[in-house]
Scaffold this active site. Structure first.
Site, short mmCIF file in Angstrom:
data_model
loop_
_atom_site.label_atom_id
_atom_site.label_comp_id
_atom_site.label_asym_id
_atom_site.label_seq_id
_atom_site.Cartn_x
_atom_site.Cartn_y
_atom_site.Cartn_z
N ASN A 272 0.96 -1.10 0.01
CA ASN A 272 0.06 0.10 0.08
C ASN A 272 1.07 1.36 -0.04
O ASN A 272 2.28 1.04 0.16
CB ASN A 272 -0.71 -0.10 1.10
N CYS A 274 1.93 3.58 2.16
CA CYS A 274 2.86 4.00 3.05
C CYS A 274 3.87 2.80 3.27
O CYS A 274 4.72 2.81 4.31
CB CYS A 274 2.21 4.58 4.37
N GLU A 276 3.46 -0.24 4.75
CA GLU A 276 3.42 -1.09 5.87
C GLU A 276 2.42 -2.35 5.81
O GLU A 276 2.20 -3.25 6.20
CB GLU A 276 2.55 -0.38 7.12
N PRO A 422 1.40 3.93 9.90
CA PRO A 422 1.45 5.50 10.05
C PRO A 422 0.88 6.30 11.17
O PRO A 422 1.31 7.15 11.98
CB PRO A 422 1.66 6.22 8.86
N1 UDP Z 1 -3.65 6.62 3.03
C1 UDP Z 1 -4.44 7.26 1.73
N2 UDP Z 1 -4.38 8.81 1.90
C2 UDP Z 1 -3.79 9.49 2.92
C3 UDP Z 1 -3.72 8.81 3.94
C4 UDP Z 1 -3.39 7.38 4.29
O1 UDP Z 1 -4.40 6.41 0.77
O2 UDP Z 1 -4.05 10.77 2.69
C5 UDP Z 1 -3.74 5.32 3.25
C6 UDP Z 1 -2.50 4.54 2.77
O3 UDP Z 1 -2.82 3.16 2.20
C7 UDP Z 1 -1.67 4.47 4.16
C8 UDP Z 1 -2.79 4.06 5.04
O4 UDP Z 1 -4.10 4.73 4.51
O5 UDP Z 1 -0.63 3.56 4.34
C9 UDP Z 1 -2.69 4.38 6.58
O6 UDP Z 1 -2.17 5.42 6.81
P1 UDP Z 1 -2.55 6.34 8.33
O7 UDP Z 1 -2.19 5.16 9.13
O8 UDP Z 1 -1.90 7.68 8.07
O9 UDP Z 1 -4.10 6.62 8.06
P2 UDP Z 1 -4.93 7.13 9.11
O10 UDP Z 1 -6.21 6.16 9.32
O11 UDP Z 1 -4.39 7.67 10.11
O12 UDP Z 1 -5.69 8.36 8.37
#
Ligand code: UDP
Length: 575
Positions: A272, A274, A276, A422
């Site tokens: 994906n 980021c 992970e 993240p």
């Molecule tokens: N992601 C995305 N766009 C964004 C942020 C995140 O598509 O602007 C997706 C991406 O696959 C990333 C995953 O969401 O690896 C998880 O990111 P994060 O944990 O930062 O998401 P949160 O749930 O905190 O928004």
């Protein structure tokens, strides 16, 4: 009813994108109502398995988990559960085949996924190289890098109307003939802005780099070797570009496939956005993160990990994430099929750095690694137990037969259980540090959506300073002048300078070691940035690559301070 205590920053984030709005754009939902909506919707999967189960009880447990800030699912679940979209996953990987028809199928699928807040990863390795033959037209191919800009344009157009910016990950194997173009594609064009890029690194390549040998570039269409390159030269090109811009990252594809739980279903070729979550073509995964800072017990003026509370949270979280798979609305049929057959979930943590502050343990020392291993081993063990219990009740995941789990005699409901995300937005809602990352600064602001800046001050620093006798009215001002750090500030005792360590005082080596500590207990992978000081040399990047590979990481992303003018986090004054 338990009410939520959210920081002003968290409320701003929720209001902007998460709370339901009327047609006129007015917020028509409170934070409690959001968590209630999500809890009710996710609990609806229960009666499907057990008619006597009371979904209201599950709903309350899910609600309590979120409203207390102990756990939050990924953003799409918070935004979309119980609403029209009902698309709950953050992570997708789409296959890109070597034909115009397959490429543009993937473009369309990307648009549909981005519209709902999901992020997409692709391997472009199956595309024939630039200038290769196109039989049907007698022309020549424009190559992977050129097609990436089509996906990039699609993302650009969709992000205007979508729930949030859909991110992309573009991956190319190191043995693809266009690899050198790819390594520099973001720097050269400055155009592929909606992509993170990573090079898929094989074991063969790493061996060749170690022994200073050549390795073959293979045309994926003909399977023929078209050229040989020095592995060291290519690794050096990657390191130079990453040193300058933070990209590309490395994705250790063979390491990842060695722990692919379902090799009989397919090979993993991408992650994906980021990094992970490595996934099979068409697979999606929903994530959720436990806030470690909310699993501490206070004993006098010290903190300890509350293992009992943590166990309860892990069990309810696994139940929650498994339910998400059933109530999720999948944008594409193939995604639904494979996601329901492997049932991958990504349970991880956030607030790790803040927990270490409260435990009084520095991030960059063996004790810090030990806490990481202890916590993640616990999350994994209890997570597996809970997934095992679900398997007894609901059945093992449909692709279990033939899987690594079957070979190990492990009956589980989910092919992957643990991941370190993240938590870019959900950690802001939970008001804690992101994923397994150290704090970037003790006082800072974040550039969030639409260029708005939100100030953050670390409460616990004030508490500790008062308790330990190093508080003064001008301490905050001094920290601001000291780039957000207590390092070298005389009035802060040396042991507290070590505890309140920030990302830039941590050497790349300790960053990598911490990533590896989390990787050991993550089925999937770990989102982590290896920070380098602005004066670091290219050789330090290469050293970090080699260490990450040696320690079993599934990938690595470095970032040299100041490399990009638009970097997301900046140290700065809050006044
Ligand atoms: N992601 C995305 N766009 C964004 C942020 C995140 O598509 O602007 C997706 C991406 O696959 C990333 C995953 O969401 O690896 C998880 O990111 P994060 O944990 O930062 O998401 P949160 O749930 O905190 O928004």
């Amino acid at each position: 009813m338990q009410t939520v205590t959210l920081s002003p920053n968290a409320i701003r984030v929720l209001e902007k994108r998460y709370l339901a709005k009327s047609a006129k754009g007015e917020v028509i939902e409170t934070a409690e109502e959001l968590f209630r909506r999500v809890a009710k919707n996710i609990a609806e999967a229960d009666p499907h398995y057990n008619a006597t189960e009371d979904p209201a009880k599950t709903e309350d447990a899910f609600y309590a988990l979120m409203v207390s800030g102990r756990f939050l699912p990924n953003s799409p679940t918070l935004m979309n559960a119980g609403r029209e979209l009902q698309q709950l996953s953050a992570c997708f990987v789409l296959p890109v085949g070597d034909s115009i028809c397959e490429i543009f199928d993937a473009v369309k699928q990307t648009a549909i996924i981005h519209k709902s807040g999901g992020g997409t990863g692709f391997s472009f390795s199956r595309l024939r190289p630039k200038d290769d033959l196109v039989r049907t037209t007698g022309g020549v191919s424009s190559g992977p890098v050129s097609f990436m800009s089509v996906f990039n344009h699609t993302t650009e157009a969709i992000k205007q109307g979508g729930t949030r910016r859909g991110a992309n990950m573009g991956i190319l194997r190191v043995d693809h003939p266009d690899i050198l173009d790819f390594i520099h594609c973001k720097a050269d064009t400055g155009k592929i802005i909606n992509f993170n890029i990573s090079v898929a690194i094989t074991d063969e390549f790493m061996r060749a780099a170690r022994e200073d040998k050549d390795y073959p570039l293979i045309n994926p269409r003909t399977r023929e070797t078209v050229k040989r390159l020095s592995a060291r030269m290519v690794l050096d090109e990657i390191a130079k570009e990453a040193h300058a811009t933070g990209e590309p990252g490395l994705f250790f594809v063979d390491v990842t496939n060695r722990t692919n739980p379902t090799p009989h279903v397919g090979e993993i070729e991408a992650t994906n956005p980021c990094g992970e979550q490595p996934l099979l073509p068409y697979e999606s995964c929903n994530l959720g993160s436990i806030n470690l800072e909310r699993h501490l017990k206070r004993i006098d003026d010290r903190y300890e990990i509350d293992w009992e509370a943590l166990e309860g949270t892990i069990r309810t979280s696994v139940h929650f994430l498994d339910n998400v798979i059933d109530v999720n609305r999948y944008p594409i049929r193939q995604i639904e099929e494979i996601t329901k057959a492997n049932r991958k979930i990504g349970l991880g943590v956030m607030g790790f750095a803040r927990m270490l502050f409260k435990l009084g343990v520095p991030y960059n020392c063996l004790d810090g690694l030990r806490v990481a291993q202890q916590v993640m081993a616990f999350v994994r063990r209890v997570g597996y137990e809970q997934s095992g219990q679900l398997a007894e009740l609901r059945g093992v995941y449909p692709n279990w037969r033939g899987s690594l789990h079957e070979k190990r005699g492990q009956r589980v409901r989910n092919a992957y259980i643990t991941t370190i995300a993240p938590t870019g937005t959900v950690s802001m809602i939970a008001d804690t540090s992101g994923g397994c990352e150290p704090e970037f600064s003790l006082i800072w602001y974040k550039n969030v959506m639409d260029g708005e800046k939100l100030p953050y001050i670390l409460d616990y620093l004030i508490e500790a300073a008062k308790r330990e006798g190093f508080w003064s009215e001008d301490l905050l001002e001094r920290i601001v002048k000291n780039k957000g750090s207590v390092n070298g500030i005389d009035q802060v005792p040396p042991e507290w300078q070590r505890v309140f360590v920030t990302a830039h005082e941590i050497s790349p080596e300790w960053h990598v070691r911490m990533q590896a500590a989390f990787q050991e207990y993550s089925d999937s992978a770990v989102s982590k940035t290896i920070n380098l000081p602005s004066d670091a040399g290219v050789e330090e990047v290469t050293k970090a690559y080699l260490l990450a590979y040696e320690l079993g990481c599934k990938g690595i992303t470095v970032y040299r301070d100041g490399a990009r003018p638009d970097q997301v986090m900046n140290v700065g004054s809050f006044r």
